[in-house]
Design an enzyme around this catalytic site. Structure first.
Site, mmCIF file in Angstrom:
data_model
loop_
_atom_site.group_PDB
_atom_site.id
_atom_site.type_symbol
_atom_site.label_atom_id
_atom_site.label_comp_id
_atom_site.label_asym_id
_atom_site.label_seq_id
_atom_site.Cartn_x
_atom_site.Cartn_y
_atom_site.Cartn_z
ATOM 1 N N TYR A 1 14.460 -2.044 -1.815
ATOM 2 C CA TYR A 1 13.664 -2.287 -3.016
ATOM 3 C C TYR A 1 12.399 -1.439 -3.168
ATOM 4 O O TYR A 1 12.153 -0.876 -4.231
ATOM 5 C CB TYR A 1 13.283 -3.777 -3.053
ATOM 6 C CG TYR A 1 12.269 -4.143 -4.104
ATOM 7 C CD1 TYR A 1 12.568 -4.034 -5.463
ATOM 8 C CD2 TYR A 1 11.007 -4.598 -3.751
ATOM 9 C CE1 TYR A 1 11.624 -4.368 -6.442
ATOM 10 C CE2 TYR A 1 10.064 -4.939 -4.724
ATOM 11 C CZ TYR A 1 10.379 -4.824 -6.054
ATOM 12 O OH TYR A 1 9.459 -5.152 -7.003
ATOM 13 N N GLY B 1 1.550 -0.094 -5.097
ATOM 14 C CA GLY B 1 0.366 -0.931 -5.258
ATOM 15 C C GLY B 1 -0.341 -0.564 -6.538
ATOM 16 O O GLY B 1 -0.633 0.609 -6.758
ATOM 17 N N ASN C 1 -1.367 1.504 5.470
ATOM 18 C CA ASN C 1 -0.259 0.769 4.871
ATOM 19 C C ASN C 1 0.369 -0.068 5.970
ATOM 20 O O ASN C 1 0.801 0.466 6.987
ATOM 21 C CB ASN C 1 0.770 1.773 4.303
ATOM 22 C CG ASN C 1 2.037 1.104 3.796
ATOM 23 O OD1 ASN C 1 3.089 1.721 3.791
ATOM 24 N ND2 ASN C 1 1.966 -0.138 3.386
ATOM 25 N N GLY C 2 0.423 -1.393 5.748
ATOM 26 C CA GLY C 2 1.023 -2.262 6.751
ATOM 27 C C GLY C 2 0.139 -3.463 7.003
ATOM 28 O O GLY C 2 -0.726 -3.787 6.199
ATOM 29 N N CYS D 1 0.787 -1.222 0.000
ATOM 30 C CA CYS D 1 0.000 0.000 0.000
ATOM 31 C C CYS D 1 0.825 1.281 0.000
ATOM 32 O O CYS D 1 1.961 1.301 0.464
ATOM 33 C CB CYS D 1 -0.883 0.075 1.242
ATOM 34 S SG CYS D 1 -1.952 -1.309 1.445
#
Ligand code: SF4
Length: 528
Positions: A311, A88, A162-163, A62
Site C-alpha cells: 500500500y 505524509g 522515518n520509522g 514519514c
C-alpha cells in the site's frame, strides 16, 4: 499561509522555546511536566486525534530526503519531498547547510504550501535534508515536525527520521539523568542526544555508537555543517535509497550530486539515477572526501515492511530491491488464483487498489473498469468528527460510475480493511449504483495487530479482523463474498532473487524486534 518555524535562519526569530513552553502549559492540566508517561500521553492524544481525522486507512508517517553537493540543494530537496508527499501530508521541513551555518524551516501543511520561492530563498547551501510527515495539527506538532535541529556537544546536527523507535523508556530517562535537555517529544531526537552523549572520538563513531543503542525502525538522514549521513536500522524496516545526479559539466567538471530518498520515485523528478539501497545496519557518510560506508550492525535478520509493497510506496518506486508495481500486479494475480469468483467486471477502490485490480482482471480474464472515481481535490486532512459527517466524507472522496456498475456482478479490489466502516460504505455505494452482486477481494491478509514500526494503526480492539471471523466481516460490510490474499501468497508475490526477509507482524502478531516498550509507544486511541 502555513504556520512556519524558522531555526537558524538569519533575520528570522526562532520561537521554538516559546512553543515548547506553550505545549507544556497545555498538557499541565492532564499531567505534571516530567511526570512518568507525560510523553506517552502527549503522543497518544496526538495519534488518537490523527486517526479520527484521517478515515479508515493506515498511514505512513514519514518520508526523508538528503542532497549533497548541489548549488540549489533546498530546491532539489523540495522536489524530492514533493514526490514523497504520499508518505505524509501534515507537516514538512527542509534544513540546509553551507559549510558554516545550518538553517531549518518547517511548517504545517503540504510541501508546496510551505515552501514558496520566498521561503526556499532563506535556505542557502549545497547540502540539504528534508522530511514530510503524517502528524496532527497544533503547536506541539509544529515543534515536532522535522528535521529536528539540535545544538549538541558535537556541534549542530539536523535529523530527519522515518520509522518508530521501540526501546525508548530506558534510553530517554538515562539521557535525562545524564543532563540531556530534550527540545521535542519526538523519538528522533533521542538519536541526536545519544550522539551528543557518546564517548566515541569521532562524529561518525558517535553516530554508529548511538544507532546501535536504539531498537525499532529508522531510516534516517542527518546533516552537520559539512557532512550528510544516511542510515537504516539493522532490520531494514523502512526503505532508503541512494542516487546520483551527474555533474552537468561532464566528466572532470567536479563531483556529482549524491541524493538519498525514502523511495526511488523522488530520483526521477531530480533526473537522478538510482545507485542502490542503503543496506540494513549500514551507515553512509558523504563529505568533501566522497562517499564512505560502514556496517554498524550485522547479523540481524532483515524484516522489511511488506505493507510498503501492499500500500504505502508508490508503484513507480523500487524499494527493497524490487518494483512496487510488479509486486502489486502479482498480488492481484495471486488473489484471482486463490479466490476467483464469477463476475462481469473488476473494479479497483482507487487509487491504491488499481495495480492489484489490473493484475486480478488479467489473470481472471474479466474486464477491468474504473467503476469508482476518486476526487483528487479533497483535502487529505478533511476533518470527520462525527459518524454522520464521516459518511459524507466517503461520498466526497468516491463516486460510482452508474452505467459501468448497473446490472453487473462486481469484484471490488482494495488493499486493506481496517475498521470495516469505509469498506461497508463502498460496498453499499456500488450496490446503490445498481450492481447485482458485490464481491470484495483484499490484496493482503487480514490486519490483526497494530504496527509499532512507523505506521499509524488503531488499537487491536478497533481492528475488525482481530475480533471477527472473515464471515462476520463479510456480513458486516454487506458483501456477497469476501476473501483476503493468503500470507503465503503475499510472500510469494514479493519474493525474488534478492531473498529479502519481510516483517508481517500486522498480519501475524509476530514482531521481529526483541521486545516492544508498549508503555512508550501505545498505538492510537489506546492511551485515552
Ligand atoms: Fe509493516 Fe505491518 Fe510490520 Fe508495521 S507491522 S512494519 S505495517 S508489516
Amino acid at each position: 499561509m502555513s504556520r512556519l518555524l524558522f531555526q537558524g535562519v538569519p533575520g528570522v526569530t526562532d520561537v521554538s522555546e516559546s512553543l515548547r513552553a506553550q505545549s507544556r502549559r497545555s498538557l499541565a492540566p492532564l499531567l505534571p511536566a516530567g511526570a512518568p508517561g507525560e510523553r506517552s500521553l502527549l503522543a497518544g492524544v496526538a495519534r488518537s486525534l490523527e486517526f479520527v481525522a484521517s478515515g479508515d486507512k493506515l498511514h505512513e508517517e514519514c518520508g526523508v530526503v538528503a542532497i549533497y553537493g548541489h548549488p540549489h540543494a533546498a530546491r532539489e530537496a523540495y522536489l524530492s519531498l514533493y514526490a514523497l508527499q504520499h508518505r505524509g501530508q501534515e507537516s514538512a521541513g527542509i534544513a540546509t547547510a553551507d559549510g558554516h551555518h545550518l538553517a531549518n524551516i518547517k511548517g504545517m501543511g503540504l510541501v508546496s504550501e510551505i515552501f514558496t520561492d520566498d521561503v526556499l530563498a532563506k535556505l542557502p547551501g549545497k547540502m540539504a535534508i528534508g522530511h514530510t510527515r503524517y502528524s496532527t495539527t497544533g503547536d506541539s506538532a509544529l515543534l515536532n515536525a522535522q528535521p529536528i535541529r539540535v545544538d549538541s556537544t558535537k556541534g549542530l546536527i539536523a535529523i530527519a527520521h522515518n520509522g518508530n523507535l521501540v526501546n525508548l523508556g530506558n534510553v530517554r530517562s538515562r539521557l535525562e539523568r545524564e543532563g540531556a535537555y530534550f527540545q521535542t517529544t519526538s523519538d528522533s531526537e533521542i538519536i541526536v542526544q545519544l550522539i551528543a552523549h557518546s564517548s566515541a572520538g569521532s562524529l561518525v563513531d558517535a553516530i554508529a555508537d548511538s544507532l546501535s543503542q536504539v531498537e525499532g525502525a529508522f531510516s534516517i538522514v542527518m546533516m552537520t555543517r559539512d557532512r550528510i549521513f544516511a542510515a537504516r536500522d539493522p532490520h531494514g524496516f523502512r526503505p532508503l535509497s541512494m542516487g546520483r545526479i551527474k555533474n552537468p559539466g561532464g566528466p572532470g567538471a567536479g563531483p556529482d550530486t549524491v541524493v538519498f530518498a525514502s523511495e526511488s520515485c523522488a530520483f526521477d523528478l531530480l533526473r537522478a539515477e538510482f545507485v542502490r539501497d542503503i543496506l540494513p545496519g549500514e551507515l553512509v557518510m558523504v563529505s568533501e572526501d566522497g562517499v564512505t560506508s560502514r556496517q554498524y550492525a550485522s547479523g540481524t535478520p532483515q524484516s522489511s515492511c511488506v505493507f510498503e509493497h501492499v500500500y504505502f510506496a508508490r508503484p513507480d518506486s523500487r524499494i527493497f530491491g524490487r518494483w512496487v508495481q510488479e509486486s502489486r500486479d502479482q498480488m492481484g494475480r495471486q488473489l484471482a488464483r486463490e479466490s476467483g469468483v464469477a463476475a462481469d467486471v473488476v473494479v479497483p477502490v482507487p487509487d491504491s487498489g488499481v495495480t492489484a485490480a489490473l493484475g486480478y482482471a488479467e489473470e481472471a480474464g474479466i474486464p477491468f473498469r474504473f467503476g469508482l472515481i476518486r476526487n483528487h481535490y479533497v483535502g487529505r486532512t478533511f476533518i470527520e468528527p462525527e459518524q454522520r459527517v464521516r459518511d459524507f466524507g466517503v461520498r466526497l472522496k468516491l463516486n460510482p460510475v452508474h452505467n459501468l456498475l448497473a446490472g453487473k456482478r462486481v469484484i471490488l479490489i482494495d488493499d486493506s480493511i481496517i475498521r470495516g466502516t469505509t469498506s461497508r460504505k463502498i460496498v453499499r455505494m456500488v450496490r446503490g449504483a445498481g450492481a447485482t452482486e458485490v464481491h470484495l477481494r483484499i490484496s493482503c491478509p487480514p490486519t490483526i495487530s497494530p504496527c509499532y514500526y512507523g505506521v499509524d494503526t488503531p488499537s487491536k480492539k478497533e481492528l475488525i479482523a482481530a475480533n471477527n471471523s472473515i464471515e462476520e466481516i463479510r456480513h458486516y460490510i454487506e458483501a456477497d463474498s469476501l476473501a483476503y490474499l493468503s500470507l503465503d501468497g503475499l510472500l510469494q508475490c514479493v519474493h525474488d532473487e534478492n531473498n529479502v526477509g519481510y516483517c508481517t507482524a500486522c498480519y501475524t502478531g509476530n514482531y521481529p524486534t526483541q521486545w516492544v516498550d508498549v508503555e512508550d509507544i501505545l498505538p492510537a486511541a489506546a492511551v485515552l
